[in-house]
Design a protein around this motif. Structure first.
Motif, short mmCIF file in Angstrom:
data_model
loop_
_atom_site.label_atom_id
_atom_site.label_comp_id
_atom_site.label_asym_id
_atom_site.label_seq_id
_atom_site.Cartn_x
_atom_site.Cartn_y
_atom_site.Cartn_z
N ALA A 57 0.82 -1.20 0.00
CA ALA A 57 0.00 0.00 0.00
C ALA A 57 0.86 1.26 0.00
CB ALA A 57 -0.94 0.00 1.20
N GLU A 58 0.43 2.23 -0.75
CA GLU A 58 1.15 3.49 -0.91
C GLU A 58 1.34 4.21 0.42
OE1 GLU A 58 3.43 5.63 -3.24
OE2 GLU A 58 2.37 3.87 -3.97
N ARG A 59 0.37 4.09 1.32
CA ARG A 59 0.44 4.84 2.58
C ARG A 59 1.62 4.44 3.46
NH1 ARG A 59 -4.40 3.10 6.72
NH2 ARG A 59 -3.19 4.29 8.19
N TRP A 60 2.23 3.28 3.19
CA TRP A 60 3.33 2.80 4.02
C TRP A 60 4.69 2.98 3.36
CZ3 TRP A 60 1.43 2.91 8.44
CH2 TRP A 60 0.15 2.43 8.72
N THR A 61 4.76 3.72 2.31
CA THR A 61 6.03 3.93 1.60
C THR A 61 7.12 4.45 2.54
OG1 THR A 61 4.84 4.32 -0.45
CG2 THR A 61 7.11 5.11 -0.34
N ALA A 62 6.77 5.36 3.42
CA ALA A 62 7.77 5.95 4.32
C ALA A 62 8.34 4.94 5.31
CB ALA A 62 7.16 7.13 5.09
N LEU A 63 7.61 3.88 5.60
CA LEU A 63 8.08 2.86 6.54
C LEU A 63 8.89 1.76 5.85
CD1 LEU A 63 4.96 2.27 8.83
CD2 LEU A 63 6.99 3.65 9.30
N ARG A 64 8.85 1.73 4.53
CA ARG A 64 9.49 0.64 3.80
C ARG A 64 11.00 0.74 3.87
NH1 ARG A 64 6.02 1.02 -0.67
NH2 ARG A 64 4.26 0.10 0.39
N ASP A 65 11.63 -0.33 4.34
CA ASP A 65 13.08 -0.46 4.39
C ASP A 65 13.38 -1.90 3.98
OD1 ASP A 65 12.22 -1.92 6.56
OD2 ASP A 65 13.32 -0.77 8.06
N ASP A 66 14.50 -2.45 4.41
CA ASP A 66 14.81 -3.84 4.06
C ASP A 66 13.74 -4.80 4.57
OD1 ASP A 66 17.10 -3.03 2.78
OD2 ASP A 66 18.43 -3.51 4.46
N VAL A 67 13.19 -4.52 5.75
CA VAL A 67 12.12 -5.37 6.29
C VAL A 67 10.90 -5.31 5.38
CG1 VAL A 67 10.49 -5.69 8.19
CG2 VAL A 67 12.90 -5.27 8.68
N GLY A 68 10.48 -4.11 5.05
CA GLY A 68 9.31 -3.94 4.19
C GLY A 68 9.51 -4.55 2.81
N GLN A 69 10.72 -4.43 2.29
CA GLN A 69 11.02 -5.01 0.98
C GLN A 69 11.06 -6.54 1.05
OE1 GLN A 69 10.96 -3.25 -1.75
NE2 GLN A 69 10.76 -1.37 -0.57
N GLY A 70 11.33 -7.09 2.24
CA GLY A 70 11.43 -8.54 2.40
C GLY A 70 10.10 -9.25 2.57
N VAL A 71 9.01 -8.48 2.73
CA VAL A 71 7.69 -9.10 2.90
C VAL A 71 7.27 -9.72 1.58
CG1 VAL A 71 5.27 -8.69 3.43
CG2 VAL A 71 7.03 -7.49 4.71
N ASN A 72 6.87 -10.99 1.65
CA ASN A 72 6.49 -11.70 0.45
C ASN A 72 5.33 -12.64 0.75
OD1 ASN A 72 6.66 -12.62 -2.16
ND2 ASN A 72 8.37 -13.99 -1.76
N PRO A 73 4.28 -12.65 -0.03
CA PRO A 73 3.96 -11.74 -1.11
C PRO A 73 3.40 -10.42 -0.56
CG PRO A 73 2.28 -13.43 -0.99
CD PRO A 73 3.31 -13.75 0.06
N ARG A 74 3.82 -9.35 -1.15
CA ARG A 74 3.47 -8.01 -0.68
C ARG A 74 2.02 -7.65 -0.94
NH1 ARG A 74 7.85 -4.32 -0.26
NH2 ARG A 74 6.57 -2.82 -1.35
N SER A 75 1.37 -8.32 -1.86
CA SER A 75 0.00 -7.96 -2.20
C SER A 75 -1.02 -8.57 -1.23
CB SER A 75 -0.32 -8.40 -3.63
OG SER A 75 -0.17 -9.80 -3.75
N TYR A 76 -0.58 -9.39 -0.29
CA TYR A 76 -1.49 -10.04 0.67
C TYR A 76 -1.64 -9.21 1.93
CZ TYR A 76 -1.02 -14.55 -1.80
OH TYR A 76 -1.02 -15.57 -2.71
#
Length: 185
Positions: free
Chosen positions: A82-101
């Protein structure tokens, strides 16, 4: 590494595990404490390492994080991509898989993830919490073995198992949290 190298390493670890269990039969209390201490040390050494086999632990941390920022891990608008969490995205956020769930883990686990992240927002903190849950299971099982008159070195069946080491301390799987309740029951 290759699947072949992984399987070979796991086979060697399993042989060492079986030999160790055989050698531990009838060990005294001091040797058992030392063996469990070594098993715990192996886990603590893996806590700061990146996840070995899966990225599930990234989702736990991410979902705890968004809860602390007013999000709901079950809400479609709060899924990891979700776009609203862009500011929180780091290596942890990028590691979430699948991101669309959205979240797939139960509510009690979500609250625990929030609590762990509130204490320290990191994959290592989540893995440490899970190692502590696993050690808690060992304590409960030790008591059960004693009450049933079973050999206390049976604890080593779990504590030394390479799959438990890799899945929990190495990868940060959340099973020990649920297993703690099962062993307490």
């Amino acid at each position: 590494g290759s699947p072949r190298a992984h399987l070979l390493a796991f086979a060697l670890a399993s042989l060492g595990y079986l030999a160790g269990l055989r050698a531990a039969r009838g060990c005294g209390p001091g040797a058992l404490r030392a063996s469990l201490g070594l098993a715990l040390l192996w886990r603590l050494l893996l806590v700061p390492a990146p996840p070995l086999l899966s990225d599930d632990v990234h989702r736990y941390v991410w979902e705890g994080r968004i809860q602390l920022h007013g999000g709901n891990p079950y809400a479609w608008r709060d899924r990891p991509e979700a776009e609203r969490w862009t500011a929180l995205r780091d290596d942890v956020g990028q590691g979430v898989n699948p991101r669309s769930y959205t979240a797939i883990y139960p509510p009690l686990w979500q609250l625990v993830a929030r609590g762990v992240v509130a204490l320290h927002d990191s994959v290592a903190a989540m893995k440490l919490f899970l190692v502590l849950c696993e050690a808690g299971c060992w304590l409960v099982l030790a008591r059960l073995l004693r009450r049933r008159g079973q050999a206390p070195e049976r604890l080593l069946i779990w504590a030394w198992h390479p799959a438990a080491l890799v899945a929990i301390a190495g990868s940060g799987h959340n099973e020990p949290f649920g297993l703690l309740f099962v062993t307490l029951a």
